[in-house]
Scaffold this active site. Sequence first.
Site, PDB file in Angstrom:
ATOM      1  N   HIS A  64      45.531  34.425  30.677  1.00 22.93           N
ATOM      2  CA  HIS A  64      44.905  35.627  30.111  1.00 22.93           C
ATOM      3  C   HIS A  64      45.646  36.118  28.865  1.00 22.93           C
ATOM      4  CE1 HIS A  64      42.133  36.119  33.515  1.00 22.93           C
ATOM      5  NE2 HIS A  64      43.159  35.780  34.290  1.00 22.93           N
ATOM      6  N   ASN A 137      37.580  39.220  37.449  1.00 22.42           N
ATOM      7  CA  ASN A 137      37.048  38.245  36.498  1.00 22.42           C
ATOM      8  C   ASN A 137      35.563  38.502  36.304  1.00 22.42           C
ATOM      9  OD1 ASN A 137      39.385  36.782  35.920  1.00 22.42           O
ATOM     10  ND2 ASN A 137      39.068  35.334  37.582  1.00 22.42           N
TER      11      ASN A 137
END
Length: 562
Positions: A64, A137
């Site tokens: 990320h 997510n």
Amino acid sequence: MNVFGKKEEKQEKVYSLQNGFPYSHHPYASQYSRPDGPILLQDFHLLENIASFDRERVPERVVHAKGGGCRLEFELTDSLSDITYAAPYQNVGYKCPGLVRFSTVGGESGTPDTARDPRGVSFKFYTEWGNHDWVFNNTPVFFLRDAIKFPVFIHSQKRDPQSHLNQFQDTTIYWDYLTLNPESIHQITYMFGDRGTPASWASMNAYSGHSFIMVNKEGKDTYVQFHVLSDTGFETLTGDKAAELSGSHPDYNQAKLFTQLQNGEKPKFNCYVQTMTPEQATKFRYSVNDLTKIWPHKEFPLRKFGTITLTENVDNYFQEIEQVAFSPTNTCIPGIKPSNDSVLQARLFSYPDTQRHRLGANYQQLPVNRPRNLGCPYSKGDSQYTAEQCPFKAVNFQRDGPMSYYNFGPEPNYISSLPNQTLKFKNEDNDEVSDKFKGIVLDEVTEVSVRKQEQDQIRNEHIVDAKINQYYYVYGISPLDFEQPRALYEKVYNDEQKKLFVHNVVCHACKIKDPKVKKRVTQYFGLLNEDLGKVIAECLGVPWEPVDLEGYAKTWSIASAN
């Protein structure tokens, strides 16, 4: 909305050294021994600037890394008090400020944010009772269900260890891992449709993926999964458009959100939970702890409880977005417990641990991570969101370490009986405050507490899982793993979407260098749908040699659940 209690200063700004004193020379002028001579070691302004520059970068997130975000406001529209005593979910109309960070998963910080990859969507809510995080997510499932695979899975999404090429040039290790771990098929079916390339951060959904356990005041457990759905609906880019933007505008999503907020737009999301009782979990076709499965909405409908409104851009990207640290441990506030999901259990350790590596031992004292109820004097200001509005001051025994902004002043770093050092303890349901941990603890008190905990644990485990001993276990692959992705491909995707799915897979898999892996890709999709595998084989120019699941597992030495 000023989350961090920062005062708007109207004083003149004076160029100064790090010690705060003004610097009287030109900021661009170095101190020389003579014109055109060597610089002097006594030029501490130069040394200070160079030393600071040498240390500007903190390690980027191992996953990320590419991302952006903004400030937000959460509002509770419907109470969840019947299933949880968690404080933020009780009173309709409750509001709190927060921060959201959107990201891709695999790429480095300089990679395109339109890449075909899951999107991380992490929220931090600054409640009066402490910081509450959702680390979600944009896909409701994931590539794996056993935590031990996570590091090697991420390795396969990164650069090749020999060539150092990423998947934009060589996708061999990417597909080699996925096809040897076919529980990934659900996530791949989701991701290689156009759902894998959202049109913007404001027009995509977010999901917890994991099951959490909410507990009410009667001690009743309810499994939940969180859904955060865009108010405008889910919008996507075609694979070709996403690829074009990757080259022409690699910060497309970041720029789009920044511009939206700068222009006064306030994108909105609606928050829901799916709920499942432990009794329902025993009858559920799949494991409630399986991150590769969804809960069908017909059986477990969405229940709305709140809204999230994106409100404004941050003042400084590094301070508020790069330094923000999320963790599912902050999801598990009083009234919410983690499930037995293996990946969730590992994340409870991994997320705080990686922040300690990335930002330092005292990362939670940084302004963006500091709870409002910490009572830190540096949090005070003209904001409505300072510690004075919190019901209690948070205190613990963690002290010292590098870059400690707030060390609790004279507070003792142990349970103390000294005057003016009273420390209270809340019960689990947050209703009562007592001195229950003061003084000496007798054995019989401990025994009563342990018996109660064991009874609760046995009761919960009996409902969902048999009481087990420790053992080594490899999750096998079974026909159940293909049911939901098959339904997604065959029943949800229309003919045009199926063509785009094939196109997206082939454009990615054609970069595989190893013929064996390329052939396995066709068989992998053939397990999902035989016609699909055949079409992909034709497009990749490899022989179509279909196999059943047992043959696939034996050929590639994959553990079978049969």
